[in-house]
Motif scaffolding. Structure first.
Motif, PDB file in Angstrom:
ATOM      1  N   LEU A   1       0.824  -1.204   0.000  1.00  0.00           N
ATOM      2  CA  LEU A   1       0.000   0.000   0.000  1.00  0.00           C
ATOM      3  C   LEU A   1       0.863   1.261   0.000  1.00  0.00           C
ATOM      4  O   LEU A   1       0.544   2.245  -0.675  1.00  0.00           O
ATOM      5  CB  LEU A   1      -0.916  -0.001   1.221  1.00  0.00           C
ATOM      6  N   LEU A   2       1.954   1.219   0.753  1.00  0.00           N
ATOM      7  CA  LEU A   2       2.839   2.378   0.793  1.00  0.00           C
ATOM      8  C   LEU A   2       3.492   2.609  -0.565  1.00  0.00           C
ATOM      9  O   LEU A   2       3.636   3.753  -1.008  1.00  0.00           O
ATOM     10  CB  LEU A   2       3.922   2.179   1.856  1.00  0.00           C
ATOM     11  N   ALA A   3       3.867   1.538  -1.249  1.00  0.00           N
ATOM     12  CA  ALA A   3       4.462   1.669  -2.583  1.00  0.00           C
ATOM     13  C   ALA A   3       3.480   2.325  -3.544  1.00  0.00           C
ATOM     14  O   ALA A   3       3.847   3.217  -4.327  1.00  0.00           O
ATOM     15  CB  ALA A   3       4.890   0.298  -3.105  1.00  0.00           C
ATOM     16  N   LEU A   4       2.216   1.898  -3.504  1.00  0.00           N
ATOM     17  CA  LEU A   4       1.199   2.501  -4.363  1.00  0.00           C
ATOM     18  C   LEU A   4       1.033   3.984  -4.057  1.00  0.00           C
ATOM     19  O   LEU A   4       0.951   4.817  -4.967  1.00  0.00           O
ATOM     20  CB  LEU A   4      -0.138   1.782  -4.168  1.00  0.00           C
ATOM     21  N   GLN A   5       1.015   4.310  -2.770  1.00  0.00           N
ATOM     22  CA  GLN A   5       0.817   5.703  -2.373  1.00  0.00           C
ATOM     23  C   GLN A   5       2.024   6.566  -2.750  1.00  0.00           C
ATOM     24  O   GLN A   5       1.858   7.689  -3.248  1.00  0.00           O
ATOM     25  CB  GLN A   5       0.554   5.775  -0.862  1.00  0.00           C
ATOM     26  N   GLN A   6       3.218   6.061  -2.527  1.00  0.00           N
ATOM     27  CA  GLN A   6       4.410   6.828  -2.885  1.00  0.00           C
ATOM     28  C   GLN A   6       4.505   7.013  -4.396  1.00  0.00           C
ATOM     29  O   GLN A   6       4.874   8.096  -4.882  1.00  0.00           O
ATOM     30  CB  GLN A   6       5.660   6.129  -2.360  1.00  0.00           C
TER      31      GLN A   6
ATOM     32  N   TYR B   1       2.543   3.723  14.145  1.00  0.00           N
ATOM     33  CA  TYR B   1       3.029   4.388  12.942  1.00  0.00           C
ATOM     34  C   TYR B   1       2.074   4.166  11.764  1.00  0.00           C
ATOM     35  O   TYR B   1       1.805   5.087  10.989  1.00  0.00           O
ATOM     36  CB  TYR B   1       4.429   3.896  12.592  1.00  0.00           C
ATOM     37  N   LEU B   2       1.546   2.948  11.619  1.00  0.00           N
ATOM     38  CA  LEU B   2       0.603   2.684  10.537  1.00  0.00           C
ATOM     39  C   LEU B   2      -0.670   3.508  10.719  1.00  0.00           C
ATOM     40  O   LEU B   2      -1.208   4.062   9.749  1.00  0.00           O
ATOM     41  CB  LEU B   2       0.260   1.196  10.489  1.00  0.00           C
ATOM     42  N   CYS B   3      -1.167   3.581  11.954  1.00  0.00           N
ATOM     43  CA  CYS B   3      -2.355   4.398  12.213  1.00  0.00           C
ATOM     44  C   CYS B   3      -2.078   5.869  11.929  1.00  0.00           C
ATOM     45  O   CYS B   3      -2.942   6.591  11.405  1.00  0.00           O
ATOM     46  CB  CYS B   3      -2.820   4.208  13.651  1.00  0.00           C
ATOM     47  N   TYR B   4      -0.876   6.325  12.267  1.00  0.00           N
ATOM     48  CA  TYR B   4      -0.497   7.717  11.988  1.00  0.00           C
ATOM     49  C   TYR B   4      -0.537   7.996  10.487  1.00  0.00           C
ATOM     50  O   TYR B   4      -1.091   9.006  10.038  1.00  0.00           O
ATOM     51  CB  TYR B   4       0.891   8.000  12.554  1.00  0.00           C
TER      52      TYR B   4
ATOM     53  N   VAL C   1      -7.281   1.544   5.126  1.00  0.00           N
ATOM     54  CA  VAL C   1      -6.621   0.239   5.213  1.00  0.00           C
ATOM     55  C   VAL C   1      -5.420   0.311   6.147  1.00  0.00           C
ATOM     56  O   VAL C   1      -5.171  -0.612   6.936  1.00  0.00           O
ATOM     57  CB  VAL C   1      -6.198  -0.261   3.813  1.00  0.00           C
ATOM     58  N   PHE C   2      -4.665   1.404   6.078  1.00  0.00           N
ATOM     59  CA  PHE C   2      -3.527   1.578   6.982  1.00  0.00           C
ATOM     60  C   PHE C   2      -3.978   1.557   8.446  1.00  0.00           C
ATOM     61  O   PHE C   2      -3.357   0.914   9.293  1.00  0.00           O
ATOM     62  CB  PHE C   2      -2.789   2.889   6.693  1.00  0.00           C
ATOM     63  N   VAL C   3      -5.054   2.275   8.742  1.00  0.00           N
ATOM     64  CA  VAL C   3      -5.568   2.286  10.112  1.00  0.00           C
ATOM     65  C   VAL C   3      -6.016   0.887  10.510  1.00  0.00           C
ATOM     66  O   VAL C   3      -5.737   0.414  11.628  1.00  0.00           O
ATOM     67  CB  VAL C   3      -6.739   3.287  10.247  1.00  0.00           C
ATOM     68  N   GLY C   4      -6.695   0.190   9.594  1.00  0.00           N
ATOM     69  CA  GLY C   4      -7.124  -1.173   9.881  1.00  0.00           C
ATOM     70  C   GLY C   4      -5.957  -2.114  10.133  1.00  0.00           C
ATOM     71  O   GLY C   4      -5.992  -2.943  11.053  1.00  0.00           O
ATOM     72  N   LEU C   5      -4.895  -1.970   9.334  1.00  0.00           N
ATOM     73  CA  LEU C   5      -3.709  -2.795   9.533  1.00  0.00           C
ATOM     74  C   LEU C   5      -3.045  -2.474  10.869  1.00  0.00           C
ATOM     75  O   LEU C   5      -2.549  -3.372  11.556  1.00  0.00           O
ATOM     76  CB  LEU C   5      -2.721  -2.572   8.386  1.00  0.00           C
ATOM     77  N   GLY C   6      -3.015  -1.189  11.217  1.00  0.00           N
ATOM     78  CA  GLY C   6      -2.421  -0.802  12.496  1.00  0.00           C
ATOM     79  C   GLY C   6      -3.175  -1.400  13.669  1.00  0.00           C
ATOM     80  O   GLY C   6      -2.575  -1.921  14.612  1.00  0.00           O
ATOM     81  N   ILE C   7      -4.506  -1.352  13.595  1.00  0.00           N
ATOM     82  CA  ILE C   7      -5.319  -1.934  14.668  1.00  0.00           C
ATOM     83  C   ILE C   7      -5.125  -3.450  14.727  1.00  0.00           C
ATOM     84  O   ILE C   7      -4.999  -4.034  15.819  1.00  0.00           O
ATOM     85  CB  ILE C   7      -6.799  -1.580  14.464  1.00  0.00           C
ATOM     86  N   SER C   8      -5.074  -4.091  13.548  1.00  0.00           N
ATOM     87  CA  SER C   8      -4.862  -5.546  13.510  1.00  0.00           C
ATOM     88  C   SER C   8      -3.510  -5.911  14.106  1.00  0.00           C
ATOM     89  O   SER C   8      -3.385  -6.905  14.831  1.00  0.00           O
ATOM     90  CB  SER C   8      -4.962  -6.041  12.076  1.00  0.00           C
TER      91      SER C   8
END
Length: 207
Positions: free
Chosen positions: A25-30, A82-85, A193-200
């Motif tokens: 996801l970060l690669a897509l966003q960057q 950090y993922l939630c941030y 999705v980042f927030v969801g991954l951080g919570i998971s």
């Protein structure tokens, strides 16, 4: 390491690298925001962090992490925060920079892309546990150090290539999604999705 074992090792890493996750996801966003060329710095950051995790596993520290609840919990919580941030930052963005020309970034942004990818990858303890389970399957007892070098270099090449390919896909999306409304929708989806991954990750237990 013989060719058959190397092909099995490389194939396993390719499948894992292409599976959706925080780095993908970060690669897509960057790629969308900075373009595929500058996203090369993100690929370098992702690769560097992966090499550190692999070295930790090879040196045996990963086994300690696998049985130490305190260390595992500390690392996973830092990663989750950090993922939630990152996710909240995307969700709260107004979209005012949606018309920012692709690639209109300076050296500081290149450094930022590297650091961001480095932290996202390094703060995921599941990667270290994965390497702890993977490496023993391909290491020959009594073998020389070249086998470790082959494992690390193969992993570095695959991690770099997969991150950059996804970044190229993000760059294509950046060109396709010219409307600010679509850009905001994309950022909101990735942020969620980042927030969801951080919570998971925060709820993940040390099995």
């Amino acid at each position: 390491m013989n060719l058959d074992n190397w092909l099995l090792y490389a194939g396993t890493l390719i499948l894992v690298s292409l599976a959706p996750g925080p780095s993908v996801l970060l690669a897509l966003q960057q790629g969308r925001r900075a373009g595929s060329r500058l996203a090369l710095f993100g690929a370098l950051g992702n690769t560097a962090a992966g090499q550190i995790q692999a070295l930790i596993s090879i040196l045996g520290l990963g086994a300690v992490l696998a049985v130490s609840r305190e260390w595992f919990t500390a690392i996973k919580l830092l990663g989750a925060i950090y993922l939630c941030y990152l996710g909240l930052k995307l969700l709260l963005r107004s979209g005012a920079d949606a018309q920012e020309p692709q690639g209109a970034t300076g050296p500081r942004n290149a450094t930022g892309l590297f650091v961001q990818a480095f932290l996202v990858t390094l703060s995921n303890p599941k990667s270290i546990l994965f390497f702890v389970a993977l490496f023993p399957q391909f290491i020959v007892a009594g073998g020389n150090g070249s086998q470790y070098l082959i494992l690390l270099l193969t992993m570095a090449a695959i991690a770099f290539a997969s991150f950059w390919l996804y970044a190229c896909g993000g760059g294509w999306l950046g060109r396709a999604l010219q409307s600010p409304r679509w850009v905001r929708a994309f950022d909101a989806a990735v942020g969620s999705v980042f927030v969801g991954l951080g919570i998971s990750l925060a709820w993940m237990k040390n099995a």
